[in-house]
Design a protein around this motif. Structure first.
Motif, PDB file in Angstrom:
ATOM      1  N   UNK B  50       2.218  -1.628   0.029  1.00 46.43           N
ATOM      2  CA  UNK B  50       2.926  -1.206  -1.181  1.00 46.43           C
ATOM      3  C   UNK B  50       3.769  -2.367  -1.677  1.00 46.43           C
ATOM      4  N   UNK B  51       3.137  -3.512  -1.779  1.00 44.78           N
ATOM      5  CA  UNK B  51       3.837  -4.650  -2.361  1.00 44.78           C
ATOM      6  C   UNK B  51       4.307  -5.699  -1.384  1.00 44.78           C
ATOM      7  N   UNK B  79      -9.047  -4.051  -3.342  1.00 41.13           N
ATOM      8  CA  UNK B  79      -9.201  -3.028  -2.294  1.00 41.13           C
ATOM      9  C   UNK B  79      -7.890  -2.769  -1.570  1.00 41.13           C
ATOM     10  N   UNK B  80      -7.109  -3.828  -1.384  1.00 42.50           N
ATOM     11  CA  UNK B  80      -5.864  -3.669  -0.641  1.00 42.50           C
ATOM     12  C   UNK B  80      -4.641  -3.619  -1.542  1.00 42.50           C
ATOM     13  N   UNK B  81      -4.889  -3.455  -2.842  1.00 42.33           N
ATOM     14  CA  UNK B  81      -3.802  -3.312  -3.824  1.00 42.33           C
ATOM     15  C   UNK B  81      -2.754  -4.402  -3.696  1.00 42.33           C
ATOM     16  N   UNK B 118       9.719  -3.843  -4.078  1.00 42.33           N
ATOM     17  CA  UNK B 118       8.445  -4.516  -3.817  1.00 42.33           C
ATOM     18  C   UNK B 118       7.313  -3.794  -4.530  1.00 42.33           C
ATOM     19  N   UNK B 119       7.369  -2.479  -4.514  1.00 41.85           N
ATOM     20  CA  UNK B 119       6.292  -1.685  -5.110  1.00 41.85           C
ATOM     21  C   UNK B 119       6.237  -1.894  -6.618  1.00 41.85           C
ATOM     22  N   UNK B 120       7.400  -1.852  -7.253  1.00 42.56           N
ATOM     23  CA  UNK B 120       7.384  -1.999  -8.707  1.00 42.56           C
ATOM     24  C   UNK B 120       6.936  -3.395  -9.096  1.00 42.56           C
ATOM     25  N   UNK B 121       7.321  -4.369  -8.288  1.00 46.61           N
ATOM     26  CA  UNK B 121       6.911  -5.735  -8.597  1.00 46.61           C
ATOM     27  C   UNK B 121       5.401  -5.890  -8.471  1.00 46.61           C
ATOM     28  N   UNK B 122       4.851  -5.280  -7.457  1.00 46.45           N
ATOM     29  CA  UNK B 122       3.400  -5.443  -7.267  1.00 46.45           C
ATOM     30  C   UNK B 122       2.641  -4.730  -8.383  1.00 46.45           C
TER      31      UNK B 122
END
Lengths: 346, 131
Positions: B50-51, B79-81, B118-122
């Motif tokens: 998740x980022x 595949x691994x986002x 981290x999630x929002x950045x990714x």
């Protein structure tokens, strides 16, 4: 002086890099000190070679002296030729005293009895190496001086290094003459070839540093381990693995300089193993394939594969056995029997 | 912390701090390096994807020596986002710029940039790639 000899000397001098001409002519020793003084080595090579030819004319050079100059050139620039290694065998254990004059006489006699038109030249070097240059002709043609064969024989060993000319048909004759002259019974070509004559000698005379079984198990401090980065913020998680690889490499390759080989050939004659569903190569014939590894310095590059992370350590013994087995040409066949592994043919 | 593959050696578990970002380096000249990364991925806990995972492809300057298809790597990223960065370590300018990007990502992943997770950045990085 013969025109062909003059031309041959001119072309030989042209091959030499300009800065080396003086040294090589001095080694040759055919021109006197006074004559060498008259040469201007700062002009273009074309002119230098013309002047050298003129001086040789004054001394009435013949093909024998010209051939010696050629040997000197090839001794220094041996890397320009491809060398093969041959091993001779005697049946008896007699330690015979090696007589150089006898060797030369027998060699010349044997060759000349088979072929009248040959030019044979010898030169001995300090390390017991005898260099033989043979220029080949036919019954109706004078020897071709531009395609000679070179043989290097170390009289205290059964090994001969040959750089043959393009005409492979002269090889059996050459081998026969060597056997007769050196009192051996049998000669065979080893599967070992390289441009570097010294490396071939290192391999067959075992002059490179090898793995000794009494090597201490702990890695030597500071010796060949990569300098640890001074930055303590970098942590190597796999340090013990890296050390294991270094240790294995030391064991397999030793820690001195390795002999220079340019390639390894693996000729595969193994069965193609594929998924039965793919239905490829139904015939039960070996799949012929040649795998060639080439590099300016093959053994060093193999040594650096595992530390660079490009291969697992230890490397396949097919690669690491090259110096010990003294060969870089392999034929791999299917092992018949219970175990379907391949094995290396002798 | 540098490692050649995962899982990390367990004998050092107690010496390791919290891991905020995992960067998988793939050398485009070596198929072995891609295989190694693919074999190491299963050892990463799902929450990292998740980022907190990124793929860094090196050696892209030497076009003649590419052994790996870039589309294969991009698919891996999908595949691994996780984002895929391309760089050439032999050029100092690019090396420094890449290091700065990674450092920025690390700051976000470690929670040092308020308001950005981290999630929002990714997600931000992915959206711009898709456009």
């Amino acid at each position: 002086m013969d025109e062909t000899v003059a031309e041959y000397i001119r072309r030989t001098v042209l091959k030499i890099p300009r800065d080396e001409i003086k040294v090589m002519l001095e080694k040759w020793g055919f021109l006197s000190e006074a004559q060498l003084q008259t040469l201007n080595f700062h002009q273009i090579k074309d002119n230098i070679s013309q002047e050298v030819v003129q001086l040789c004319e004054e001394n009435s050079a013949d093909i024998k002296q010209a051939a010696v100059l050629d040997i000197i050139y090839n001794h220094i620039y041996h890397n320009k030729r491809m060398w093969s290694v041959y091993q001779m065998r005697k049946t008896g254990e007699e330690l015979e005293y090696f007589d150089l004059t006898d060797f030369k006489k027998k060699f010349k006699r044997r060759l000349r009895s088979a072929l009248k038109n040959v030019t044979i030249t010898f030169k001995e070097y300090e390390d017991n190496a005898i260099w033989i240059r043979v220029a080949w002709g036919t019954p109706h043609r004078r020897p071709n001086q531009y395609k000679p064969s070179y043989v290097v024989y170390h009289s205290q060993t059964p090994y001969v290094f040959i750089s043959a000319s393009v005409l492979k048909s002269n090889l059996p004759l050459l081998c026969q003459a060597l056997l007769v002259a050196s009192n051996y019974h049998d000669i065979r070509e080893m599967e070992l070839r390289s441009h570097s004559l010294n490396s071939l000698k290192d391999i067959v005379f075992k002059r490179y540093s090898q793995n000794f079984p009494t090597y201490c198990p702990k890695p030597l401090q500071e010796k060949n381990v990569e300098p640890e980065s001074v930055d303590l913020r970098i942590v190597q998680e796999n340090r013990s693995e890296k050390e294991r690889i270094q240790r294995l490499n030391q064991e397999i390759f030793g820690h001195g300089p390795l002999p220079t080989l340019e390639f390894a050939h693996y000729r595969l004659e193994t069965m193609f193993k594929s998924d039965p569903k793919m239905d490829v190569l139904d015939k039960k014939e070996p799949f012929r394939c040649l795998v060639k590894f080439s590099s300016p310095h093959l053994l060093e590059s193999l040594k650096s594969l595992a530390p660079a992370g490009m291969a697992d350590a230890p490397l396949s013994p097919l690669l690491t056995c090259i110096p010990q087995k003294a060969r870089n040409y392999f034929r791999i066949r299917e092992k018949k029997g219970l175990f379907p592994e391949s094995f290396v043919s002798p | 912390h540098l490692a050649t593959s995962l899982p990390l050696p367990s004998e050092r578990d107690h010496l390791r701090p919290r891991i905020d970002l995992v960067v998988f380096m793939i050398d485009i000249k070596s198929k072995y390096s891609l295989k190694n990364v693919e074999a190491s991925l299963p050892y990463v806990d799902a929450s990292y994807f998740l980022g907190k995972v990124c793929f860094l492809v090196t050696g892209v300057g030497r076009v003649n020596y590419c052994s790996i298809d870039t589309s294969a790597i991009c698919k891996l990223g999908e595949d691994y986002c996780s984002p895929v960065l391309f760089c050439e370590l032999e050029l100092e300018g690019i090396r420094v710029a890449t290091a700065q990007r990674l450092l920025r990502m690390l700051q976000i992943c470690a929670g040092f940039v308020p308001g950005v997770s981290a999630l929002s950045f990714s997600l931000l990085m992915r959206k711009s790639a898709d456009d």
